[in-house]
Design an enzyme around this catalytic site. Structure first.
Site, mmCIF file in Angstrom:
data_model
loop_
_atom_site.group_PDB
_atom_site.id
_atom_site.type_symbol
_atom_site.label_atom_id
_atom_site.label_comp_id
_atom_site.label_asym_id
_atom_site.label_seq_id
_atom_site.Cartn_x
_atom_site.Cartn_y
_atom_site.Cartn_z
ATOM 1 N N LYS A 293 6.555 -2.046 1.755
ATOM 2 C CA LYS A 293 5.402 -1.450 2.439
ATOM 3 C C LYS A 293 4.183 -2.349 2.290
ATOM 4 O O LYS A 293 3.279 -2.088 1.488
ATOM 5 C CB LYS A 293 5.130 -0.046 1.898
ATOM 6 C CG LYS A 293 4.228 0.798 2.816
ATOM 7 C CD LYS A 293 4.184 2.234 2.334
ATOM 8 C CE LYS A 293 3.230 3.084 3.157
ATOM 9 N NZ LYS A 293 3.691 3.286 4.537
ATOM 10 N N LEU B 110 11.282 1.164 6.910
ATOM 11 C CA LEU B 110 10.662 1.651 5.682
ATOM 12 C C LEU B 110 11.467 2.825 5.131
ATOM 13 O O LEU B 110 11.912 3.689 5.885
ATOM 14 C CB LEU B 110 9.227 2.107 5.970
ATOM 15 C CG LEU B 110 8.432 2.567 4.747
ATOM 16 C CD1 LEU B 110 8.153 1.391 3.814
ATOM 17 C CD2 LEU B 110 7.128 3.228 5.162
ATOM 18 N N GLU C 88 12.140 2.135 14.130
ATOM 19 C CA GLU C 88 11.277 3.224 13.671
ATOM 20 C C GLU C 88 10.028 3.266 14.537
ATOM 21 O O GLU C 88 9.845 2.435 15.431
ATOM 22 C CB GLU C 88 10.906 3.022 12.205
ATOM 23 C CG GLU C 88 10.233 1.693 11.917
ATOM 24 C CD GLU C 88 10.141 1.374 10.427
ATOM 25 O OE1 GLU C 88 10.297 2.275 9.597
ATOM 26 O OE2 GLU C 88 9.895 0.189 10.094
ATOM 27 N N TYR D 19 0.829 -1.207 0.000
ATOM 28 C CA TYR D 19 0.000 0.000 0.000
ATOM 29 C C TYR D 19 0.858 1.249 0.000
ATOM 30 O O TYR D 19 2.063 1.203 0.259
ATOM 31 C CB TYR D 19 -0.952 -0.007 1.197
ATOM 32 C CG TYR D 19 -0.317 0.381 2.523
ATOM 33 C CD1 TYR D 19 -0.519 1.648 3.071
ATOM 34 C CD2 TYR D 19 0.471 -0.514 3.234
ATOM 35 C CE1 TYR D 19 0.054 2.010 4.288
ATOM 36 C CE2 TYR D 19 1.046 -0.176 4.445
ATOM 37 C CZ TYR D 19 0.835 1.084 4.967
ATOM 38 O OH TYR D 19 1.408 1.428 6.166
#
Length: 286
Positions: free
Chosen positions: A150, A206, A182, A33
């Site tokens: 992702k 990411l 993260e 996505y």
């Protein structure tokens, strides 16, 4: 007003949208996505999101559902149809369905599924949360190893946000082998003097589109950028901290695991980076 959404070539009222129960995005989280912000009715960083989408699809050997130009047209039409001035466009691509459940990938002839919808977010740029700053807690990072892709495998990040909420915080920073990876839906940074520290790109995190833009702007403002692993304790001793994401832009962090940063209000570096990021993004929006 009922939203118009996009499903596999059709623009539909949201209550008429359907996906097969055998779709692999539903059964296997076999999907990727992207989320693109909208300011002043225009798309922010669309090119970066389109490039990252292709990378995610390639890494999973998943077919592209349409060309980049077609994707842009779909985004723009949904923004127009839903009268979005400030908000988000969510895009999801799955490996599709061959009519049954199987761990083995369907044949290459099976078309991918593509779904897009908008979210209306008035005041997105002038978020009260950004003016207040966020409190974060640290949690163990137990996600799979390919966080650079992702995917829609978001159960643990969702659980992390709920852990933060239960602890009276706003978000969580994930820690693996003693080092911050993260946030649950963002990249993490701390500031010490004129130096901005953030984890380097790898499969562990990411590759944030907003991250790349903000680091470029920080470099232009002559901040020293240090891309390295860092600990929660280091971040606690920082002058300030922040996160970046497509939906929250630059979000100041004012507390980490109960330790207040600075005077407990958003720091000047985070505020300046948010301001200049929004300025530049509005100039280059399409």
């Amino acid at each position: 007003m009922t939203r118009t959404v996009y499903v596999n070539g059709d623009y539909l009222p949201e209550d008429e949208a359907k996906i097969s129960i055998f779709d692999r995005g539903f059964l296997m989280a076999d999907a990727v996505y992207e989320v693109t912000s909208v300011l002043d009715g225009k798309l922010i960083d669309f090119e970066g999101h389109a490039v990252r989408l292709k990378r995610s699809l390639d890494e999973l050997d998943m077919a592209e559902p349409c060309s980049k130009d077609e994707l842009l047209e779909i985004h723009r039409k949904l923004v127009e149809l839903n009268e979005i001035d400030e908000g988000l466009v969510y895009l999801q691509v799955t490996r599709g369905s061959d009519g049954d459940r199987d761990f083995v990938f369907p044949s290459a002839e099976t078309p991918p599924s593509i779904v897009l919808f908008t979210q209306n977010k008035p005041g997105l740029a002038d978020s009260p949360a950004a003016q207040k700053g966020a409190k974060v807690i640290s949690i163990e990072d137990i996600r799979w190893g390919r966080r650079d892709i992702k995917t829609v495998q978001l159960l643990y990040p969702s659980m992390g946000k709920m852990m933060a909420k239960k602890a009276g915080a706003d978000d969580a920073w994930m820690v693996e082998d003693g080092f911050v990876t993260e946030g649950t839906s963002n990249n993490a940074y701390f500031v010490k003097g004129n130096k901005i520290v953030t984890r380097p790109l790898s499969n562990d995190i990411l590759h944030g589109i907003t991250r790349a833009a903000v680091l470029r702007l920080a470099d232009e403002l002559q901040f020293e950028i240090e891309e390295r692993k860092f600990t929660i304790d280091e971040a606690k001793q920082a002058d300030e901290a922040f996160t970046t994401s497509a939906s929250a832009f630059v979000m100041p962090v004012i507390e980490i695991d109960g330790a207040q940063l600075g005077d407990g209000t958003p720091g000047p570096v985070a505020k300046r980076l948010r301001e200049i990021y929004l300025e530049e993004s509005r100039k280059t929006a399409i």
